[in-house]
Write a protein that holds these residues in place. Structure first.
Motif, mmCIF file in Angstrom:
data_model
loop_
_atom_site.group_PDB
_atom_site.id
_atom_site.type_symbol
_atom_site.label_atom_id
_atom_site.label_comp_id
_atom_site.label_asym_id
_atom_site.label_seq_id
_atom_site.Cartn_x
_atom_site.Cartn_y
_atom_site.Cartn_z
ATOM 1 N N PHE A 132 6.429 4.633 -10.094
ATOM 2 C CA PHE A 132 5.730 3.462 -10.649
ATOM 3 C C PHE A 132 4.750 3.837 -11.760
ATOM 4 O O PHE A 132 4.139 2.964 -12.363
ATOM 5 C CB PHE A 132 4.962 2.731 -9.531
ATOM 6 C CG PHE A 132 5.827 2.363 -8.372
ATOM 7 C CD1 PHE A 132 6.800 1.377 -8.479
ATOM 8 C CD2 PHE A 132 5.695 3.017 -7.156
ATOM 9 C CE1 PHE A 132 7.624 1.049 -7.407
ATOM 10 C CE2 PHE A 132 6.496 2.697 -6.078
ATOM 11 C CZ PHE A 132 7.463 1.714 -6.196
ATOM 12 N N GLN A 144 0.840 -1.201 0.000
ATOM 13 C CA GLN A 144 0.000 0.000 0.000
ATOM 14 C C GLN A 144 0.871 1.247 0.000
ATOM 15 O O GLN A 144 0.521 2.264 -0.611
ATOM 16 C CB GLN A 144 -0.926 -0.024 1.215
ATOM 17 C CG GLN A 144 -2.016 -1.085 1.117
ATOM 18 C CD GLN A 144 -2.680 -1.385 2.457
ATOM 19 O OE1 GLN A 144 -2.267 -0.875 3.507
ATOM 20 N NE2 GLN A 144 -3.712 -2.231 2.424
ATOM 21 N N LEU A 189 6.988 14.431 -0.406
ATOM 22 C CA LEU A 189 6.112 14.281 -1.581
ATOM 23 C C LEU A 189 6.512 15.375 -2.574
ATOM 24 O O LEU A 189 6.074 16.527 -2.466
ATOM 25 C CB LEU A 189 4.641 14.439 -1.178
ATOM 26 C CG LEU A 189 3.650 14.472 -2.350
ATOM 27 C CD1 LEU A 189 3.558 13.105 -3.024
ATOM 28 C CD2 LEU A 189 2.274 14.942 -1.894
ATOM 29 N N ALA A 226 5.644 15.825 -5.561
ATOM 30 C CA ALA A 226 4.595 16.237 -6.497
ATOM 31 C C ALA A 226 3.637 17.273 -5.909
ATOM 32 O O ALA A 226 2.722 17.710 -6.609
ATOM 33 C CB ALA A 226 3.798 15.016 -6.948
ATOM 34 N N CYS A 273 1.648 2.595 -3.240
ATOM 35 C CA CYS A 273 0.545 3.344 -3.869
ATOM 36 C C CYS A 273 0.250 4.649 -3.127
ATOM 37 O O CYS A 273 -0.735 5.324 -3.434
ATOM 38 C CB CYS A 273 -0.737 2.512 -3.852
ATOM 39 S SG CYS A 273 -0.568 0.874 -4.540
ATOM 40 N N ALA A 274 1.065 4.998 -2.147
ATOM 41 C CA ALA A 274 0.718 6.107 -1.253
ATOM 42 C C ALA A 274 0.537 7.428 -1.990
ATOM 43 O O ALA A 274 -0.199 8.304 -1.534
ATOM 44 C CB ALA A 274 1.782 6.257 -0.170
ATOM 45 N N ILE A 275 1.174 7.571 -3.140
ATOM 46 C CA ILE A 275 1.007 8.821 -3.897
ATOM 47 C C ILE A 275 -0.415 8.933 -4.447
ATOM 48 O O ILE A 275 -0.845 10.001 -4.877
ATOM 49 C CB ILE A 275 2.052 8.922 -5.036
ATOM 50 C CG1 ILE A 275 2.135 10.369 -5.545
ATOM 51 C CG2 ILE A 275 1.737 7.946 -6.164
ATOM 52 C CD1 ILE A 275 3.317 10.658 -6.428
ATOM 53 N N LEU A 276 -1.159 7.835 -4.397
ATOM 54 C CA LEU A 276 -2.544 7.830 -4.898
ATOM 55 C C LEU A 276 -3.552 7.713 -3.757
ATOM 56 O O LEU A 276 -4.718 7.401 -3.988
ATOM 57 C CB LEU A 276 -2.742 6.658 -5.865
ATOM 58 C CG LEU A 276 -1.825 6.633 -7.089
ATOM 59 C CD1 LEU A 276 -2.038 5.357 -7.887
ATOM 60 C CD2 LEU A 276 -2.093 7.835 -7.971
ATOM 61 N N ILE A 277 -3.103 7.929 -2.544
ATOM 62 C CA ILE A 277 -4.022 7.805 -1.398
ATOM 63 C C ILE A 277 -4.129 9.166 -0.706
ATOM 64 O O ILE A 277 -3.271 9.536 0.112
ATOM 65 C CB ILE A 277 -3.529 6.724 -0.408
ATOM 66 C CG1 ILE A 277 -3.341 5.386 -1.145
ATOM 67 C CG2 ILE A 277 -4.521 6.576 0.735
ATOM 68 C CD1 ILE A 277 -2.782 4.266 -0.274
ATOM 69 N N PRO A 278 -5.159 9.938 -1.036
ATOM 70 C CA PRO A 278 -5.282 11.294 -0.465
ATOM 71 C C PRO A 278 -5.869 11.262 0.945
ATOM 72 O O PRO A 278 -7.021 11.591 1.167
ATOM 73 C CB PRO A 278 -6.213 12.001 -1.457
ATOM 74 C CG PRO A 278 -7.044 10.910 -2.059
ATOM 75 C CD PRO A 278 -6.207 9.667 -2.043
ATOM 76 N N ARG A 279 -5.053 10.864 1.880
ATOM 77 C CA ARG A 279 -5.525 10.690 3.271
ATOM 78 C C ARG A 279 -5.014 11.788 4.181
ATOM 79 O O ARG A 279 -5.334 11.823 5.369
ATOM 80 C CB ARG A 279 -5.067 9.334 3.785
ATOM 81 C CG ARG A 279 -3.563 9.202 3.772
ATOM 82 C CD ARG A 279 -3.032 7.769 3.899
ATOM 83 N NE ARG A 279 -3.763 6.854 4.726
ATOM 84 C CZ ARG A 279 -3.205 6.069 5.672
ATOM 85 N NH1 ARG A 279 -1.914 6.148 5.930
ATOM 86 N NH2 ARG A 279 -3.931 5.224 6.348
ATOM 87 N N ALA A 329 0.904 14.987 3.112
ATOM 88 C CA ALA A 329 2.133 14.254 3.403
ATOM 89 C C ALA A 329 3.239 15.174 3.900
ATOM 90 O O ALA A 329 3.925 14.855 4.894
ATOM 91 C CB ALA A 329 2.586 13.510 2.154
ATOM 92 N N ALA A 343 3.941 15.132 -11.923
ATOM 93 C CA ALA A 343 4.319 14.085 -10.983
ATOM 94 C C ALA A 343 4.940 12.944 -11.772
ATOM 95 O O ALA A 343 4.468 12.610 -12.850
ATOM 96 C CB ALA A 343 3.090 13.599 -10.214
#
Lengths: 596, 226
Positions: free
Chosen positions: B105, B39, B74, B76, B42-48, B51, B119
């Motif tokens: 990736f 996971q 981050l 980006a 994929c963290a660059i795609l998880i807007p939680r 960062a 990005a």
């Protein structure tokens, strides 16, 4: 409301927004529903829509906050929460509960895993935070009684979302192209095929909308609707970023043009009609002033439409003969064989028995000004006679030996490069020197664009006559951006036409839209000429003579576009590329002219 | 061999230098909290969360030895003022930075689209060059020879080699992967003999086996709390 629209066949329009301002505007515009997405907020902050994926903030919490504080208290439209399921630490049940608690009417899977390709997408799915989880979100929301809208990109995703309980689908054909920075390879026809293919396993009672790719205008959306099962459109950057940026750009330009308008207020206004403040026109005015102080011949040169005749008239009016009408001779219109006789006259019986004596145009100019327009068109033999006349001040009619004294001022004009004509021998050097005692060369308008504002203001006042109307700042900006190949004459005609087009007290930039079309036609015509095949002899070299655009000017824009479409077998992208216009513009014109 | 560990929080201040992990250099990336290693990819795609703000908050806690850790940035982030952010990191004592969550990736249309953010690995190289200019030592996560060579060309000499995505622990596959990674490392060393290469011992690839390799200068383990 949204469900019933299926049977009614109503075109559905969803506005994907991220601020209260855009939500309110979309509601006033008649949108059917709102999607509150963090992408809309990111766009308004100057970032790409694609930043929606990045860990810049808790996206779900952010969207709920926007909806609660900016939308729900102002708008009454159904609202969908753009909900991300990518955070494994947050359950779908919690997301749905938060959506309901905030006051959303429904949820939509956004940002979605659809945009992620390759191994990264596989990891998302394997980790349970990809599209599979988005289906689960839709199922959970449907069970909780919320409305559900699902973004999908292919038949498999569409079928899965339909099975999960999605009440509406939106087929995404990639990110919106254009000023978003993303390029699309899809055509409108291609989008229609994708839509129908995506929906092939979806029950017909589920409304399907479309978004993204090449669809950037209402005309594009209409075309897709006509060609496919898509029943509506969801707009994101196409209703906020793209039009907002364009509008702001135009408004700012309208303010910034004030610099040049103010400069125009301070500009010198010459009585010659050669208004302006540039050094170029200042020189012309000084030369004209000097010419009015003497009786010597004057040569005025310059491109067509620059005001040579008007300046000649002014110099005449300021001369000692100003109280009389000048005699104006357009040398282009003189019949070659008779030019000499027309100028110098004939004695009785000259040329044919019984003919009456007739004075020539030179004699008519006694005690006034003789204006020889386009003097470069005179035959060589006539040029020699003119040299004698200028030297002696006497005219001898053909067939006579008696000279008549003619006291006149000569002003000649030419749109041709007389130096070049002299060099090639088609214009007598002697005559040139005699006529160019004062030589005034009027520059093309494009070389003195800083004078456009002053000229436009004066011409507009003359043409409008009411004193109530004004040109808008944006209209001035259009005028300043045009290249004016027809010079002041073109400017004057443009103002006449725009004034006729306009309504109200302000003539807007839109009233000058035809200038852009003229330019496109001209560029197209130039391209055609450059590539015109002249039969077995090969291509015609491009020069001033054969860039004549008359044949193409006679062609209407509709014909021009229809022909290009036929040539390219109705491939829109290819046609737009050939015409040198954007696909968007081409579609607008196809719709406008009914070229389907 | 000095090891690195990718973690979500800096180690609590301690004077106990006898702890087993005391010699590890932590790479701090707070936005990864609770994520598995896969996971985390994929963290660059998880807007939680934000960062970079989370990173700064974690590093500013009292007593954190910022000079011995590596800050995971981050790159980006479209709203970050790069120069000011780097200056702030330096002000609080940070000496080393790296690119995580990362866009290394991205591939195909995703890479093309995300480049408009911008990005992706090229943007991360650019960012890390700026870090170098700000006198911070950059280390870069890479996942391919191409990315490594691009980083070396840009003057980045500390590389963290990610073994790639979609691997399941499988002894045969791991052996093949090891030799493939060794060839990549050799190529990168050939391009710049001075560069150091760390191998990311990704648990989704290598399982729980503590794989050791002789071609890597350092090893990186995943140490985010579950």
């Amino acid at each position: 409301m949204i469900g019933n629209a299926t049977t009614a066949g109503k075109f559905l329009f969803g506005a994907a927004v991220g601020t209260g301002m855009t939500a309110l505007a979309a509601e006033r515009g008649g949108a059917d529903f709102l999607l509150i997405l963090n992408a809309g907020r990111l766009r308004s902050r100057g970032a790409s829509s694609l930043s929606t994926y990045l860990p810049l903030r808790d996206a779900n919490a952010w969207v709920c906050d926007i909806c609660e504080t900016e939308v729900l208290n102002h708008c009454s439209l159904p609202t969908f929460m753009g909900a991300t399921v990518s955070d494994p630490a947050v359950s779908n049940e919690d997301i749905v509960a938060k959506a309901a608690d905030t006051g959303f009417n429904g949820v939509v899977n956004f940002p979605s895993a659809w945009a992620i390709e390759g191994r990264l997408r596989q990891v998302l799915e394997r980790e349970g935070i990809g599209f599979g989880r988005e289906c689960s979100l839709i199922e959970t929301a449907a069970k909780a009684g919320l409305k559900t809208l699902a973004y999908v990109t292919n038949a498999e995703e569409a079928a899965r979302m339909a099975d999960s309980g999605a009440q509406m689908l939106c087929i995404v054909v990639g990110f919106t192209s254009g000023s978003t920075g993303v390029k699309t390879l899809h055509t409108i026809e291609g989008v229609a095929e994708i839509v129908d293919d995506t929906l092939r396993h979806v029950p017909p009672d589920i409304p399907a909308l479309v978004e993204g790719g090449p669809i950037t205008t209402p005309e594009d959306a209409l075309a897709v609707r006509r060609l496919s099962r898509a029943q509506g459109y969801i707009a994101g950057s196409t209703i906020d970023k793209i039009p907002l940026e364009e509008a702001i750009e135009q408004v700012v330009k309208s303010y910034k043009v004030i610099n040049r308008l103010s400069a125009g207020d301070m500009a010198e206004r010459g009585a010659t009609g050669l208004d302006g403040k540039t050094d170029l026109i200042g020189t012309v005015r000084r030369q004209a002033d000097a010419a009015t102080q003497s009786d010597e011949p004057v040569m005025i040169t310059g491109p067509d439409g620059t005001g040579k005749s008007r300046l000649a008239q002014h110099i005449h009016s300021s001369s000692r003969f100003g109280g009389r009408r000048p005699v104006t001779v357009n040398c282009n219109s003189l019949i070659a064989e008779e030019a000499a006789v027309q100028l110098f006259g004939r004695a009785a019986g000259h040329g044919a028995r019984g003919t009456a004596a007739a004075g020539g145009l030179l004699e008519s100019a006694h005690q006034t000004t003789l204006i020889l327009e386009e003097v470069g068109a005179l035959e060589a033999s006539v040029q020699g006679l003119l040299v004698d006349f200028i030297d002696s001040g006497r005219v001898v009619r053909f067939g006579s030996t008696l000279p008549n004294t003619v006291d006149c001022r000569i002003i000649a004009t030419s749109n041709r490069d007389l130096d070049a004509l002299v060099a090639e021998g088609s214009f007598q050097r002697d005559l040139y020197y005699r006529l160019a005692v004062h030589h005034i060369d009027i520059p093309a308008l494009a070389k003195r664009s800083d004078d456009i504002v002053v000229l436009a203001e004066r011409l507009f006042r003359e043409i409008d006559g009411t004193g109530k109307r004004k040109l808008s700042n944006a209209a001035f900006d259009v005028l300043l951006s045009h290249d004016w190949p027809g010079n002041i004459r073109e400017l004057r005609n443009a103002i006449v036409r725009a004034n006729a087009n306009a309504s109200g007290h302000l003539v807007s930039a839109k009233a000058f839209d035809f200038l852009r079309r003229h330019k496109e036609l001209r560029e197209h015509a130039a391209g055609e000429v450059e590539h015109r095949d002249d039969g077995p002899g090969g291509r015609v070299p491009v020069n001033a003579e054969n860039t004549d655009v008359q044949p193409l000017q006679a062609m209407t824009e509709r014909e021009w576009i229809a022909e290009a479409l036929r040539r390219n077998r109705f491939r829109k992208g290819q046609t737009a590329a050939e015409l040198g216009i954007s696909t968007r513009t081409l579609y607008n014109k196809i719709v406008k002219y009914g070229l389907y | 061999m000095t090891n690195l560990v990718l973690t979500d929080q800096p180690p609590e201040p301690s004077t106990d230098t006898t702890r087993p992990d005391a010699k590890n250099t932590p790479i701090i990336c707070p936005v990864l909290y609770g994520l598995t290693a896969s996971q985390s990819d994929c963290a660059i795609l998880i807007p939680r969360g934000n960062a970079n703000e989370m990173l700064m908050a974690a590093l500013q806690r009292p007593g954190i030895a910022t000079d011995t850790l590596m800050a995971a940035v981050l790159c980006a982030d479209p709203f970050i003022n790069r120069d000011k952010f780097l200056a702030r990191l330096k002000d609080i004592g940070v000496r080393r930075v790296t690119n995580w969550p990362s866009g290394i990736f991205f591939e195909g249309n995703t890479a093309t689209a995300m480049a408009t953010v911008p990005a992706g690995y090229r943007q991360e190289i650019e960012w890390l060059i700026s870090a170098g200019d700000a006198e911070l030592e950059p280390s870069m996560f890479i996942v391919s020879r191409e990315q490594g060579l691009a980083a070396i060309s840009a003057g980045i000499s500390h590389l963290i080699l990610h073994p790639g995505l979609l691997h399941e622990p499988d002894p045969i596959a791991v052996t093949q992967l090891n030799s493939s990674l060794a060839r990549v490392a050799a190529d990168l060393k050939a391009a710049n003999g001075e560069c150091t290469i760390s191998l990311y011992r990704h648990p989704s690839v290598f399982g729980n086996a503590r794989v050791d390799v002789d071609w890597a200068d350092h090893l990186l383990d995943y140490g985010v709390r579950a």
